[in-house]
Write an enzyme that holds these catalytic residues in place. Structure first.
Site, short mmCIF file in Angstrom:
data_model
loop_
_atom_site.label_atom_id
_atom_site.label_comp_id
_atom_site.label_asym_id
_atom_site.label_seq_id
_atom_site.Cartn_x
_atom_site.Cartn_y
_atom_site.Cartn_z
N GLU A 260 35.59 69.16 48.29
CA GLU A 260 36.03 67.83 48.73
C GLU A 260 37.42 67.51 48.18
O GLU A 260 38.25 66.88 48.86
CB GLU A 260 35.03 66.76 48.29
N TRP A 263 39.87 69.36 50.33
CA TRP A 263 40.08 68.65 51.60
C TRP A 263 41.10 67.53 51.41
O TRP A 263 41.99 67.31 52.26
CB TRP A 263 38.77 68.04 52.10
N TRP A 291 41.59 55.98 77.04
CA TRP A 291 40.63 55.20 76.25
C TRP A 291 40.20 53.95 77.03
O TRP A 291 40.99 53.35 77.74
CB TRP A 291 41.25 54.79 74.92
N ASN A 326 30.19 58.91 53.09
CA ASN A 326 31.02 59.82 53.88
C ASN A 326 30.32 60.35 55.13
O ASN A 326 30.91 60.44 56.20
CB ASN A 326 31.48 61.00 53.01
N TRP A 344 41.09 56.19 68.48
CA TRP A 344 40.86 56.42 67.05
C TRP A 344 41.78 55.60 66.18
O TRP A 344 41.44 55.23 65.05
CB TRP A 344 40.99 57.91 66.71
N TRP A 367 39.83 60.63 60.93
CA TRP A 367 39.72 59.97 62.24
C TRP A 367 40.14 60.93 63.35
O TRP A 367 39.52 60.98 64.41
CB TRP A 367 40.54 58.68 62.28
#
Length: 437
Positions: A260, A263, A291, A326, A344, A367
Site C-alpha cells: 500500500e 502504491w 457521461w 478503502n 469521475w 478515481w
C-alpha cells in the site's frame, strides 16, 4: 576568525513533526540559528467550502503541539496567513535569512509555488536547499531501462523493492538538534483568526504496530475499525515518517501493508511525470465517454441514498467522519462512474472536499482506476456488483447497519436508484461507443 552565525529558515509544509524530518535535520546541522515558519496559504484556504474543514483543524492541532514543544526550547514557529509569495517577502524582511530549507512536494500547485518562491529567494541571494522526505523514492529515482517513467504498478513495485533492498534506509534525527533553534516568541493564530471553526470529527491515532502485523487478514473488513492503520491522514500531513513506517513493515514482514505504501509512491510519481492527469484521463480515449451527469443521482450518491447499502454506508461514513474504508471507496467510486455514468472528476472533487486524508495523487489515481481511464485501471467491462460486494465483505450487515439505521425499514430506506443489470449493460454500451477507433 570565527564563522559568523546567521539565521536560516525551515519551512514546515507536509512534514508536521520534529522527529526524523530531513530538511529540518539539515537546517539544524547547518551551523546557523534556525527559525521555523508555517504559512496558512490563503490561496488554498479560500477555496475550501466548509468552514469546519477537518484538515484545517488537524493541521492546527499538530502545529499547536509542535509550537508547545518548541516553547520548551524558548523557540517558536513564526506563522503567516497569506499568499505564499507575500508571506515570503515578509519573512525575508523580518529575519534576513542566509538560507531556506524545506522538503519536496510533488503536486502541480506545490511545484508552481515552490518555483516562484525559489526564484524570489535567489534574486535576493538567499540560498535554497530542498530534500526528499515524504517518500522513499521520488522523481527520477525509479525509471525503466529507457529512462521513461513506469506507468504500470507491478514492474514499478518490483524495481522499488529491488532498490530498497540495495539501499540503506537512513533516518534524520532532527529531534536531537533542537538546541540550534532561534530563541524567539511568536503567537499562533486561532482557527477563528483563520476564518475557520473546529471540526467535530475525531482524528485517528498514530498507533500502528499491531495493525501492521495483522493487516493482510483485516484490511478488507469494513466493519473492523481497527483493521486498517488509519495512518493516511498522518502520512498526508507528515506527522509520521515514511522511513519509520517502511522500517516497521519490513520488521513485521508485512508485504501487504508495504504494498500500500508503494502504491502511494507510484501515484505520487505518476502525478509528477504526468501532471495533466489532474483533469484529464491518463488514457485520452476515455475523455470521449458521454457521461450522463444527472445531478439528482449525484446528490443521492453524495448523501448515501442510492439504495445500495455498501455504497450508502461508505458515503455516510465519509460525510460523518472524513474517512471511508478503502474497499468501500472502490465500490462507491465504481458505482458512480459505471452505474450512474457520472464523470469521475465529480467524485474526485467530492472526495477532495470530504476526506481528511485527501491526497491529490492517490485520489486521482484511484478515481481513474475506477473509471477505467488510468494506470493499471480496472478494464471498462469490469463492473463491481455492489450487492455481491456487500455479501462478500459485510455478510452480516454490521457495517451497513452501523451507518444506515433505517436499513431494515422499506418505508425509510430507498429502493435502488438503478437496477444493476441494466446499469451494467448501459455502461458497457457507452464505454464501447467512446472507445471505438
Amino acid at each position: 576568525m570565527h564563522k559568523q552565525i546567521g539565521t536560516c529558515i525551515f519551512w514546515f509544509r507536509r512534514d508536521l513533526r520534529l522527529r526524523d524530518n530531513h530538511a529540518l535535520y539539515e537546517a539544524l546541522r547547518s551551523g546557523h540559528h534556525v527559525q521555523p515558519v508555517f504559512i496558512f496559504d490563503r490561496t488554498i484556504l479560500s477555496k475550501l467550502e466548509d468552514k469546519d474543514d477537518a484538515r484545517v483543524s488537524f493541521i492546527h492541532q499538530e502545529l499547536s503541539s509542535i509550537h508547545l514543544r518548541l516553547g520548551q526550547q524558548q523557540a517558536a514557529i513564526a506563522f503567516y496567513h497569506d499568499e505564499p509569495l507575500k508571506a515570503w517577502k515578509e519573512i525575508v524582511k523580518t529575519f534576513n535569512p542566509i538560507a531556506v530549507y524545506f522538503n519536496h512536494d510533488y503536486e502541480p500547485y506545490a511545484r508552481k509555488r515552490d518555483k516562484e518562491i525559489r526564484d524570489f529567494l535567489k534574486q535576493g541571494q538567499v540560498a535554497v536547499y530542498s530534500f526528499k522526505d515524504q517518500v522513499i523514492f521520488e522523481k527520477e529515482d525509479i525509471l525503466k531501462n529507457n529512462d521513461e517513467a513506469y506507468t504500470v504498478f507491478t514492474p514499478y513495485k518490483n524495481c522499488w523493492l529491488a532498490q530498497l533492498a540495495s539501499s540503506v534506509l537512513k533516518n534524520y534525527p532532527s529531534e536531537d538538534h533542537l538546541q540550534s533553534l532561534s530563541t524567539c516568541q511568536q503567537t499562533m493564530p486561532s482557527l477563528q483568526d483563520l476564518g475557520f471553526t473546529a471540526t467535530k470529527q475525531p482524528f485517528p491515532s498514530k498507533r500502528y504496530k499491531k495493525v501492521i502485523a495483522d493487516y493482510h487478514d483485516t484490511r478488507d473488513n469494513p466493519s473492523d475499525e481497527q483493521g486498517t492503520s488509519r495512518l493516511s491522514v498522518h502520512l498526508r500531513f507528515g506527522t509520521v515518517s515514511i522511513r519509520t513506517l517502511v522500517q516497521e513493515a519490513r520488521k513485521a514482514k508485512e508485504k501487504t501493508w508495504l504494498n500500500e505504501l508503494i502504491w502511494r509512491e507510484f501515484y505520487m510519481m505518476i502525478l509528477w511525470h504526468f501532471p495533466q492527469t489532474v483533469g484529464k484521463a491518463f488514457k485520452p480515449a476515455y475523455d470521449r465517454i458521454q457521461w450522463q451527469n444527472k445531478e439528482t443521482e449525484f446528490d443521492a450518491w453524495c448523501q448515501g441514498k442510492t439504495g445500495y447499502p455498501l455504497v450508502d454506508a461508505g458515503m455516510r461514513q465519509l460525510n460523518e467522519t472524513g474517512f471511508m474504508h478503502n474497499r468501500v471507496r472502490m465500490v462507491a467510486a465504481s458505482f458512480l462512474c459505471k452505474h450512474l455514468l457520472i464523470d469521475w472528476r465529480w467524485g474526485e472533487a467530492y472526495f477532495a472536499r470530504k476526506l481528511q486524508d485527501y491526497e491529490q495523487s492517490s485520489n486521482i489515481g484511484n478515481w481513474q482506476w475506477a473509471a477505467g481511464s488510468g494506470n493499471d485501471a480496472a478494464p471498462y467491462f469490469r463492473i463491481f456488483n455492489p450487492e455481491l460486494q456487500l455479501k462478500k465483505f459485510d455478510p452480516k450487515l454490521v457495517y451497513a447497519r452501523r451507518w444506515i439505521p433505517e436499513l431494515d425499514d422499506p418505508f425509510k430506506y430507498p429502493s435502488p436508484i438503478v437496477e444493476h443489470k441494466k446499469a451494467r449493460e448501459r455502461a458497457l454500451e457507452v464505454y464501447k461507443n467512446a472507445l471505438r477507433d
